[in-house]
Design an enzyme around this catalytic site. Sequence first.
Site, PDB file in Angstrom:
ATOM      1  N   ASP A 140      14.980   2.278  -3.220  1.00 47.35           N
ATOM      2  CA  ASP A 140      15.211   3.670  -2.811  1.00 47.35           C
ATOM      3  C   ASP A 140      16.568   4.164  -3.310  1.00 47.35           C
ATOM      4  O   ASP A 140      16.710   5.304  -3.759  1.00 47.35           O
ATOM      5  CB  ASP A 140      15.152   3.781  -1.284  1.00 47.35           C
ATOM      6  CG  ASP A 140      13.802   3.364  -0.725  1.00 47.35           C
ATOM      7  OD1 ASP A 140      12.792   3.552  -1.425  1.00 47.35           O
ATOM      8  OD2 ASP A 140      13.766   2.859   0.409  1.00 47.35           O
ATOM      9  N   GLU A 160       5.760  -5.115 -10.094  1.00 48.04           N
ATOM     10  CA  GLU A 160       4.834  -3.988 -10.279  1.00 48.04           C
ATOM     11  C   GLU A 160       4.459  -3.820 -11.748  1.00 48.04           C
ATOM     12  O   GLU A 160       3.323  -3.461 -12.071  1.00 48.04           O
ATOM     13  CB  GLU A 160       5.463  -2.721  -9.716  1.00 48.04           C
ATOM     14  CG  GLU A 160       5.566  -2.728  -8.190  1.00 48.04           C
ATOM     15  CD  GLU A 160       6.533  -1.698  -7.645  1.00 48.04           C
ATOM     16  OE1 GLU A 160       6.448  -1.407  -6.436  1.00 48.04           O
ATOM     17  OE2 GLU A 160       7.385  -1.195  -8.416  1.00 48.04           O
TER      18      GLU A 160
END
Length: 492
Positions: A278, A211
């Site tokens: 997460d 990313e």
Amino acid sequence: MTDPTAATDPTLDLGQLQILLDKVAGLEIACVGDLMLDRFVYGEVTRVSPEAPIPVLKTARTVSMPGGVGNVARNVAALGGESRLGAVIGPDAAGDELVALIAAEDRIGDFVERPATASTIVKTRFVAAGQQLLRLDEEEKAKAVFKRQDVFAGASAILLSDYDKGVVTNALIQSALAASATSGAPIVVDPKGRDFARYGAVDVIKPNASELAGATGMAVGTDAEVEAALAHLLSITTARAIVVTRAGKGMSIAKRGEAIVHLPGRAREVFDVSGAGDTCMASLGLALGAGASLERAVEFAILASGVVVGKSGTAVVTPAELIEAEMSQHASLAQAKVTPVEELAGRVETWRRQGLRIGFTNGCFDILHRGHVAYLAQARSWCDRLVVALNTDESVRRLKGDGRPVNDLDSRAAVIGGLASVDGVTAFDDPTPIALIERLRPDVLIKGADYTREGVVGGDLVESWGGEVKLAQFQDGYSTTKTIEKLQGDAA
């Protein structure tokens, strides 16, 4: 609020970990973003389809759990925090299933909206022998705006999980920033897309290396390349800090006006990276919400992420597992294998969820010799993970008489644990290991060839749940008794 970018010693030792776990207990954390239903279909592949060159999966079980921001909330709760879960899902069957799963979780407050225009995202993964064969996505971007601004009230930290499914809008980001300005709660964003500037002056943006490369158009293979990309990203955003996760290379921290810091990862066996981001997000938010420095929070996140990648599917991490991981980090490999029964049972269950075949054997293993090594190597060839149960010292005396064992239980366990063929070591004091067999439910029960199948304690039990009994050959001329007799003869 304690400044999350304040510099302190980043080394997180066992004592500091326990202090931090105490501080995060009970913290209310707002977890807002894209929620989805994660399904895992587990089965076995034994043949290729005659219709096409593809594997045929014979399903055995299906497991469902909240994914996306739902998994962030589950991790917050598992680590001792109180989650406030905000998201948008549909008024459909998958949404009903998600609501029921969330209600069944402890310490997750439901701020989920279900407007008529929304549909629930479902991700189904098909798994055999611990490997994903295929992922099937059913999704549409959210068509409704999340309105439950009360999700931010009283939160010690705000976590925005952006999976680019439509929930994390510019309006939601501004609402989070306004709430943070009032309460002082730090904001951590798990970003998506190329425009990270849209997140505004949040405390931390947490991309992974891919990313980071996508948002900057720069290479991120080396430390120097990561540093250049992070510096550029800081220059085009107003975030106070950027933390990039780099898988086995650890994490790197860029704060305005300070040198970039690289923190190494923890060496762990990687089984499944699903949901690791997460777990990282949850642990970062909890630590910052507890007033930890960003460096300390990243150390905490590295430890938690390193544990979760050793689990199957969309998993969570508990404080006990973090403490065990920290202790194991500083223990020898052999000692790390030696565990009490209940702790070993947890490991065995993790191995079983990964589709691994569990073997079990037991004995005194007093003076380790060549015959023992060959026996255990053969036992390991019949399974993926081998557990050895040792008789306690008192149990050995009852079986072998006074003067035995020559080596005490701790010494025997350390030596057995040092063998590459052995994956777990525990002890039992009962006349037979039947209680251990019932607790661990092995797939393969192994004894020496001096036994008959009918004489193996627990054999019928193992076969009753689909397991099998194997008899391993001993090498002639090797035994503890003969070794002791030789030593006594030499001393005479």
